[in-house]
Write a protein that holds these residues in place. Structure first.
Motif: not given
Lengths: 278, 300
Positions: B183, B266, B270, B129, B248-250, B185, B242-246, B273-274
């Motif tokens: 993706r 985080r 965040e 994004r 792995l953080p953004d 965006w 963002r990464f596929g593995e859960r 992200l907000g």
């Protein structure tokens, strides 16, 4: 062509009339749900609420996954077996794999889906990402379930109310307390729809929560800052008054037409049913 | 248990058989090392000392930003009390595999060190994004537009260097047409459309390219119109990967003229992200965005 010219392509600008304020410091159930499904579009307050719930009901993840799986089965049933091509999906949530229009359009590409939600984070994601196949169409409406008039009026721009529509209200009615008269709200949504339309509901069951009920209600009140409306099996059944229930009737979500290969991992605390309008 | 042959181990089931970029291996190895360090109750400072390095070296390793020396990995594991031979050999093998050169190595002359991690992250992200306040996102630039933007930023460069930079930027766009593209965006300020970088002809072609890109299944383009800009507060361009593995953080990426910031704690992520969610909510929906781009193109 309607696909190209939705009239409401600018709903819900933050600060506008319908959208909730953009506040990520308070948990929202769409984002708690995203977290429990393994998504990353959630915030600290959402995870805190989920953790608080999990200390009392460790089965929350099972319930969320079962509810999501129910969405897939019910949409496939409605398209493939009931012949439905129009959906009104209220309480869209944050898009993840297997959204309603993707499931429906995989079977019938001309399926039309109107999504409705009122969380501004859902708005941002759904409006941008819930886009459609060429022949079908999707529309996103920013509206509150407590305002069925707006929902019906705007959905009418994409859906043809002379033909059957399936209204899906998955894991959302338990966020509407009795004081907002959810049974009347559902009746008003179904009112303009023709015979042969469908209603699908999944709903947290107060009679499935046992001793945890009071604590779980407290968590929702304090951390999600809404008045919960958990209901008994009978209370959920009342939403279908005057409708024919599709087999197997009103059951837990994992029991509704389970896939033969379903792993049956755990038991949810969510009732569901699908009814057909007479 | 399958037989494991040296150099061909799969210490992370789920990676599958597909060739995996070195950056992914580094990120996975880094995440494992962090987990093991934290489980042992050891601080990054202490870990740094154990391998004759610093806290920031540990941080770079744990986020996969640097290549690993096998010896460092084994020393860290010893320090963390990890004696299980299978774990040790698995992670050591991962360190060896992650040392392969990256595709962008040949652009080293025009590639600043602070930008390299971005290329790695971009190449393995499942979602990118971005908010762009000045220029069209690099992945959506035409060659002529890219050349014009690069010239603006590198006026002292030779023609050869400029062309190397253009080639690198276009090479990055290969990920758009790979089998499983991310993706993308992209939210941009309306001023991006109105700023005729490279002159009207270049800009018009760029705008038409944006319209074409927006029609691709994994691409989303939204424009924040002038009338609504500013709502999300002062914000320059930034990207969130963002990464596929859960596990792995953004990662948030913010570029400056001579450096870049990578955020992955985080609370920081965040915050961005907000802001990104808010900007996306203010932006025109994709269909209205396309109409606006068509309108601007007709005026350019």
């Amino acid at each position: 062509m309607t696909t190209e010219q939705p009239v409401h392509d600018e709903p819900g600008i933050p600060g506008g009339a319908r959208s909730m304020p953009f506040d990520i410091s308070v948990a929202h159930q769409a984002r708690v749900y995203d977290y429990m499904l393994g998504g990353k579009d959630n915030y600290a307050a959402d995870r805190a609420a989920a953790q608080a719930w999990l200390t009392i009901d460790p089965g929350l993840a099972v319930s969320c996954r079962a509810n999501r799986a129910f969405l897939g089965r019910v949409v496939r049933y409605l398209v493939a077996e009931a012949g439905i091509r129009q959906f009104l999906d209220i309480g869209t949530g944050i898009p993840t794999a297997g959204n309603t229009h993707e499931i429906a359009q995989a079977i019938a590409p001309d399926s039309r889906v109107v999504y409705v939600d009122y969380d501004p984070v859902v708005l941002a994601h759904a409006r941008a990402l819930l886009t459609s196949t060429e022949t079908g169409a999707t529309l996103y409406i920013d509206a509150d379930l407590r305002d069925p008039g707006t929902i019906v009026r705007q959905a009418g721009e994409l859906l043809d109310f002379t033909r059957p529509v399936a209204v899906t209200l998955l894991a959302i009615l338990h966020a509407i307390p009795d004081s907002d008269d959810p049974h009347m709200l559902v009746a008003r949504l179904l009112d303009p729809l023709p015979s042969g339309s469908y209603l699908a509901i999944s709903h947290a069951g107060s009679d499935l929560m046992g001793d945890a009920l009071d604590s779980l209600e407290d968590i929702v009140t304090q951390m999600v800052e809404i008045q919960p409306g958990f209901r008994t099996r009978q209370g959920v059944g009342r939403f279908f008054t005057g409708m024919d229930l599709v087999e197997p009737g009103l059951v837990r979500v994992e029991e509704w037409r389970p896939d033969p290969a379903a792993d049956g991992a755990g038991t949810s605390k969510i009732w569901c049913a699908v009814g057909r309008k007479l | 248990m399958d037989t494991v042959t040296p150099g061909d181990e799969q210490p992370f089931p789920g990676l599958g058989d597909a060739p995996v970029d070195a950056i992914v291996l580094r990120m996975l190895l880094g995440a494992q090392l962090r987990r093991l360090r934290e489980a042992a109750g050891i601080t990054p400072e202490q870990a740094g000392e154990a391998i004759r390095g610093s806290r920031s070296k540990i941080s770079r390793m744990e986020t996969g930003r640097v290549s690993f020396k096998e010896r460092d990995v084994l020393d860290l594991l010893t320090f963390y009390g990890v004696n299980d031979e299978q774990t040790r050999s698995g992670l050591a093998s991962l360190a060896r595999q992650s040392g392969r050169p990256d595709w962008w190595a040949k652009y080293g002359d025009v590639l600043p060190g602070w930008f390299e991690p971005y290329l790695g992250l971009e190449s393995v992200a499942t979602t990118i994004r971005s908010f762009d306040s000045q220029f069209v996102h690099s992945l959506f630039q035409t060659e002529d537009y890219a050349r014009a933007v690069i010239r603006l930023g590198h006026q002292a460069d030779s023609a050869v260097e400029i062309e190397d930079r253009v080639a690198l930027r276009l090479k990055r766009q290969d990920l758009l047409t790979r089998q499983d593209p991310p993706r993308i965006w992209s939210v941009m300020d309306e001023s991006v459309l109105r700023r005729p970088v490279g002159g009207p002809d270049v800009m018009r072609a760029q705008l038409h390219h944006l319209i074409e890109v927006a029609g691709r299944p994994r691409a989303t383009i939204q424009v924040v119109p002038f009338a609504r800009s500013g709502h999300a507060g002062e914000s320059g361009s930034f990207a969130i990967m963002r990464f596929g593995e859960r596990g792995l953080p953004d990662v948030v990426y913010i570029e400056h003229l001579t450096s870049a910031i990578y955020l992955e704690q985080r609370p920081d992520v965040e915050h961005y992200l907000g802001v990104m969610d808010r900007l996306s909510g203010q932006a025109l929906a994709p269909i209205a965005t396309r109409r606006l781009i068509e309108h601007v193109a007709s005026e350019t």
